[in-house]
Design a protein around this motif. Structure first.
Motif, PDB file in Angstrom:
ATOM      1  N   HIS A  76      28.902  24.595  55.827  1.00  0.00           N
ATOM      2  CA  HIS A  76      30.193  24.763  55.169  1.00  0.00           C
ATOM      3  C   HIS A  76      31.222  23.852  55.847  1.00  0.00           C
ATOM      4  O   HIS A  76      31.525  24.009  57.030  1.00  0.00           O
ATOM      5  N   LYS A  77      31.776  22.918  55.089  1.00  0.00           N
ATOM      6  CA  LYS A  77      32.804  22.025  55.606  1.00  0.00           C
ATOM      7  C   LYS A  77      34.192  22.611  55.355  1.00  0.00           C
ATOM      8  O   LYS A  77      34.386  23.436  54.470  1.00  0.00           O
ATOM      9  N   HIS A  78      35.146  22.158  56.130  1.00  0.00           N
ATOM     10  CA  HIS A  78      36.532  22.620  56.014  1.00  0.00           C
ATOM     11  C   HIS A  78      37.444  21.394  55.862  1.00  0.00           C
ATOM     12  O   HIS A  78      38.162  21.019  56.799  1.00  0.00           O
ATOM     13  N   PRO A  79      37.436  20.769  54.694  1.00  0.00           N
ATOM     14  CA  PRO A  79      38.276  19.577  54.506  1.00  0.00           C
ATOM     15  C   PRO A  79      39.742  19.947  54.324  1.00  0.00           C
ATOM     16  O   PRO A  79      40.076  21.079  53.947  1.00  0.00           O
ATOM     17  N   SER A  80      40.612  18.999  54.578  1.00  0.00           N
ATOM     18  CA  SER A  80      42.043  19.242  54.398  1.00  0.00           C
ATOM     19  C   SER A  80      42.437  19.271  52.929  1.00  0.00           C
ATOM     20  O   SER A  80      43.470  19.855  52.584  1.00  0.00           O
ATOM     21  N   THR A  81      41.632  18.671  52.071  1.00  0.00           N
ATOM     22  CA  THR A  81      41.867  18.721  50.625  1.00  0.00           C
ATOM     23  C   THR A  81      40.715  19.474  49.977  1.00  0.00           C
ATOM     24  O   THR A  81      39.564  19.036  50.036  1.00  0.00           O
ATOM     25  N   VAL A  82      41.012  20.617  49.376  1.00  0.00           N
ATOM     26  CA  VAL A  82      39.987  21.495  48.818  1.00  0.00           C
ATOM     27  C   VAL A  82      39.899  21.255  47.317  1.00  0.00           C
ATOM     28  O   VAL A  82      40.892  21.366  46.592  1.00  0.00           O
ATOM     29  N   THR A  83      38.703  20.946  46.859  1.00  0.00           N
ATOM     30  CA  THR A  83      38.475  20.673  45.436  1.00  0.00           C
ATOM     31  C   THR A  83      37.476  21.632  44.820  1.00  0.00           C
ATOM     32  O   THR A  83      37.118  21.459  43.652  1.00  0.00           O
ATOM     33  N   ALA A  84      36.990  22.619  45.561  1.00  0.00           N
ATOM     34  CA  ALA A  84      35.940  23.525  45.067  1.00  0.00           C
ATOM     35  C   ALA A  84      36.437  24.308  43.860  1.00  0.00           C
ATOM     36  O   ALA A  84      37.423  25.048  43.937  1.00  0.00           O
ATOM     37  N   LYS A  85      35.752  24.152  42.733  1.00  0.00           N
ATOM     38  CA  LYS A  85      36.128  24.848  41.509  1.00  0.00           C
ATOM     39  C   LYS A  85      35.734  26.318  41.529  1.00  0.00           C
ATOM     40  O   LYS A  85      36.278  27.133  40.778  1.00  0.00           O
ATOM     41  N   SER A  86      34.789  26.691  42.401  1.00  0.00           N
ATOM     42  CA  SER A  86      34.335  28.087  42.458  1.00  0.00           C
ATOM     43  C   SER A  86      35.313  28.988  43.183  1.00  0.00           C
ATOM     44  O   SER A  86      35.230  30.217  43.076  1.00  0.00           O
ATOM     45  N   ALA A  87      36.239  28.417  43.921  1.00  0.00           N
ATOM     46  CA  ALA A  87      37.141  29.207  44.758  1.00  0.00           C
ATOM     47  C   ALA A  87      38.435  29.546  44.028  1.00  0.00           C
ATOM     48  O   ALA A  87      38.962  28.742  43.247  1.00  0.00           O
ATOM     49  N   VAL A  88      38.936  30.742  44.299  1.00  0.00           N
ATOM     50  CA  VAL A  88      40.264  31.137  43.843  1.00  0.00           C
ATOM     51  C   VAL A  88      41.235  30.860  44.999  1.00  0.00           C
ATOM     52  O   VAL A  88      41.062  31.389  46.098  1.00  0.00           O
ATOM     53  N   VAL A  89      42.222  30.043  44.755  1.00  0.00           N
ATOM     54  CA  VAL A  89      43.169  29.643  45.791  1.00  0.00           C
ATOM     55  C   VAL A  89      44.429  30.484  45.661  1.00  0.00           C
ATOM     56  O   VAL A  89      45.086  30.490  44.620  1.00  0.00           O
ATOM     57  N   TYR A  90      44.741  31.228  46.717  1.00  0.00           N
ATOM     58  CA  TYR A  90      45.957  32.030  46.770  1.00  0.00           C
ATOM     59  C   TYR A  90      46.918  31.391  47.760  1.00  0.00           C
ATOM     60  O   TYR A  90      46.569  31.157  48.919  1.00  0.00           O
ATOM     61  N   VAL A  91      48.132  31.118  47.323  1.00  0.00           N
ATOM     62  CA  VAL A  91      49.156  30.498  48.165  1.00  0.00           C
ATOM     63  C   VAL A  91      50.311  31.474  48.328  1.00  0.00           C
ATOM     64  O   VAL A  91      50.840  32.004  47.342  1.00  0.00           O
ATOM     65  N   GLU A  92      50.691  31.721  49.574  1.00  0.00           N
ATOM     66  CA  GLU A  92      51.816  32.626  49.833  1.00  0.00           C
ATOM     67  C   GLU A  92      53.132  31.934  49.502  1.00  0.00           C
ATOM     68  O   GLU A  92      53.398  30.820  49.953  1.00  0.00           O
ATOM     69  N   VAL A  93      53.949  32.615  48.723  1.00  0.00           N
ATOM     70  CA  VAL A  93      55.273  32.112  48.347  1.00  0.00           C
ATOM     71  C   VAL A  93      56.309  33.088  48.885  1.00  0.00           C
ATOM     72  O   VAL A  93      56.271  34.287  48.566  1.00  0.00           O
ATOM     73  N   GLU A  94      57.217  32.602  49.718  1.00  0.00           N
ATOM     74  CA  GLU A  94      58.209  33.457  50.337  1.00  0.00           C
ATOM     75  C   GLU A  94      59.488  33.516  49.508  1.00  0.00           C
ATOM     76  O   GLU A  94      59.869  32.543  48.850  1.00  0.00           O
ATOM     77  N   LYS A  95      60.126  34.669  49.560  1.00  0.00           N
ATOM     78  CA  LYS A  95      61.444  34.855  48.970  1.00  0.00           C
ATOM     79  C   LYS A  95      62.406  35.200  50.094  1.00  0.00           C
ATOM     80  O   LYS A  95      62.217  36.198  50.791  1.00  0.00           O
ATOM     81  N   ARG A  96      63.418  34.362  50.278  1.00  0.00           N
ATOM     82  CA  ARG A  96      64.362  34.559  51.374  1.00  0.00           C
ATOM     83  C   ARG A  96      65.673  35.173  50.886  1.00  0.00           C
ATOM     84  O   ARG A  96      66.091  34.969  49.754  1.00  0.00           O
ATOM     85  N   LEU A  97      66.300  35.917  51.781  1.00  0.00           N
ATOM     86  CA  LEU A  97      67.582  36.512  51.454  1.00  0.00           C
ATOM     87  C   LEU A  97      68.654  35.433  51.346  1.00  0.00           C
ATOM     88  O   LEU A  97      68.622  34.448  52.081  1.00  0.00           O
ATOM     89  N   PRO A  98      69.608  35.571  50.442  1.00  0.00           N
ATOM     90  CA  PRO A  98      70.692  34.591  50.376  1.00  0.00           C
ATOM     91  C   PRO A  98      71.529  34.597  51.644  1.00  0.00           C
ATOM     92  O   PRO A  98      71.767  35.645  52.253  1.00  0.00           O
ATOM     93  N   ARG A  99      71.925  33.392  52.089  1.00  0.00           N
ATOM     94  CA  ARG A  99      72.745  33.191  53.293  1.00  0.00           C
ATOM     95  C   ARG A  99      72.028  33.694  54.551  1.00  0.00           C
ATOM     96  O   ARG A  99      72.663  34.099  55.507  1.00  0.00           O
ATOM     97  N   SER A 100      70.738  33.691  54.533  1.00  0.00           N
ATOM     98  CA  SER A 100      69.988  34.172  55.701  1.00  0.00           C
ATOM     99  C   SER A 100      68.663  33.465  55.772  1.00  0.00           C
ATOM    100  O   SER A 100      68.093  33.066  54.754  1.00  0.00           O
ATOM    101  N   GLN A 101      68.156  33.308  56.981  1.00  0.00           N
ATOM    102  CA  GLN A 101      66.849  32.708  57.185  1.00  0.00           C
ATOM    103  C   GLN A 101      65.756  33.766  57.317  1.00  0.00           C
ATOM    104  O   GLN A 101      64.598  33.440  57.508  1.00  0.00           O
TER     105      GLN A 101
END
Length: 431
Positions: free
Chosen positions: A261-286
């Motif tokens: 199993h390789k771990h490339p920096s660019t993933v092209t595997a069609k069999s995989a489901v890719v989940y990306v975390e998306v953050e929601k930040r408070l206004p006027r705050s970090q």
């Protein structure tokens, strides 16, 4: 999910008892035992020095506390508050300790690896084992607790000593073809022993209990080799994480590689489901208020951490290799791509899920009862994955709390979330 109040701890010392009834935590010199169901304090013990290591005995009655700066070990009983044990090696010091499976013997290692001392809590007898290597990585008990295997270093060569734990006598000794054994592990079925060399040598060795070399594997030479090795719970597979960003799966019949199993920096595997975390930040705050996973179509490019050549232990290679309890899934993480967690299906031998987080993943742990992952990134969130999907949950506590470590309860229904100075329990829903 239900979260408890925060409780104090220090040095990330917080563990469930093997029977799951109690949770033990340390705060400097104090050892606090709580009931997992009610969170009421069952016992409080005060040690002679700040505690650096704790371990439950297999009977879930005794707790061992290591105070290595003082060269001492103390043992407490939650059933008898008047009983206690103190182990002091004197000038030899104590740098490591662990329980034997019978919960009536303790092994301690002296400073400079001079010896391992076996202490009996019942007969109060003491035995010595000379020339040991590391007490935690180069010693292992069989799953049934009947046999102990320990690596001994003598005359610049490694030997494996096999002990009968019923009478604590040396049963067999044989030399192994390692240059500097890094770790030793029994297979889950107690049939064979796996040893591997330091990262300077790519060398995996399989031995039977009588010292017969059943197989060996080396993928390459003249480069940093093995970093992590893990048995599947079925003992059918051996996963080897290497410094070349690959995981190789070895089978138990021929001890040869069946997949890489390789771990490339660019993933092209069609069999995989890719989940990306998306953050929601408070206004006027970090400050991050919440986040969620969003499914994305491959290809996807991962963030790569470039190692600093002037610093030791560069973050490269496969740092996490863990099988699910049913041996169906394998989770991995590359240290130079710490934001991504890879989940592989052992049946189809393919990548099924890729979880990409906003922050580097610190800890990944499988549920001990089912294929369910828990993860943390040093933020105020807990992440979980199962074949049904994945979620991100904010830990709802009043004070700032960042999850740096996690431990599963033996029944898989409770998690302990460890921050820097506090911890809380997370109870999961039945579903």
């Amino acid at each position: 999910m239900n979260f408890s109040d925060l409780f104090q701890h220090s040095n990330q010392l917080c563990k469930f008892s093997p029977n799951g009834r109690h949770v033990c935590s340390c705060s400097q010199c104090r050892v606090v035992i709580r009931d997992v169901a009610t969170l009421q304090i069952v016992a409080i013990f005060t040690c002679l020095d700040p505690v650096q290591y704790i371990e439950w005995a297999s009977d879930s009655v005794h707790v061992m506390c290591g105070m290595f700066k003082r060269g001492m070990v103390q043992v407490w009983s939650i059933e008898n508050s008047e009983w206690f044990c103190k182990i002091d090696e004197g000038m030899a010091g104590v740098v490591a300790c662990r329980w034997a499976p019978d919960a009536r013997h303790i092994l301690t290692m002296a400073d400079f690896q001079l010896r391992v001392t076996l202490w009996s809590l019942t007969t109060k007898t003491v035995s010595f084992i000379k020339n040991p290597k590391n007490l935690h990585t180069n010693m292992d008990f069989s799953g049934d607790g009947r046999i102990m295997a320990m690596v001994e270093r003598r005359d610049c060569k490694d030997y494996v000593n096999i002990f009968d734990c019923s009478i604590w006598k040396l049963w067999r000794q044989f030399s192994v073809d390692t240059k500097d054994c890094k770790e030793l592990r029994w297979s889950p079925n107690n049939q064979v022993i796996c040893l591997w060399d330091s990262p300077l040598e790519y060398n995996i060795l399989i031995y039977s209990i009588d010292g017969q070399n059943l197989g060996s594997y080396s993928a390459y030479s003249n480069a940093l080799g093995t970093k992590k090795v893990a048995w599947s719970p079925s003992s059918q597979f051996l996963a080897i994480g290497s410094y070349d960003e690959k995981v190789r799966i070895i089978n138990h019949l021929t001890w040869k590689m069946i997949i890489e199993h390789k771990h490339p920096s660019t993933v092209t595997a069609k069999s995989a489901v890719v989940y990306v975390e998306v953050e929601k930040r408070l206004p006027r705050s970090q400050l991050v208020s919440e986040s969620k996973y969003e499914a994305q179509e491959p290809p996807i490019t991962l963030q790569v951490t470039k190692p600093d050549p002037d610093k030791p232990n560069p973050p490269i290679g496969i740092g996490v290799v863990l099988f699910s309890p049913d041996s169906r899934y394998l989770v991995t993480r590359s240290d130079n791509m710490p934001h991504a967690v890879w989940v592989w299906d052992m049946a189809s031998i393919s990548l099924v899920a890729l979880l990409v987080h906003a922050n580097p993943v610190k800890v990944v742990e499988w549920d001990p009862k089912q294929p369910r992952l828990a993860m943390c990134t040093g933020t105020n969130k807990l992440y979980m994955w199962s074949p049904a999907g994945c979620i991100s949950v904010v830990v709802p506590v009043d004070s700032p709390f960042k999850v740096n470590n996690i431990h599963w309860h033996p029944n898989g229904k409770v998690l302990v979330l460890l921050g820097k100075t506090h911890y809380c329990l997370c109870t999961l829903d039945n579903e």
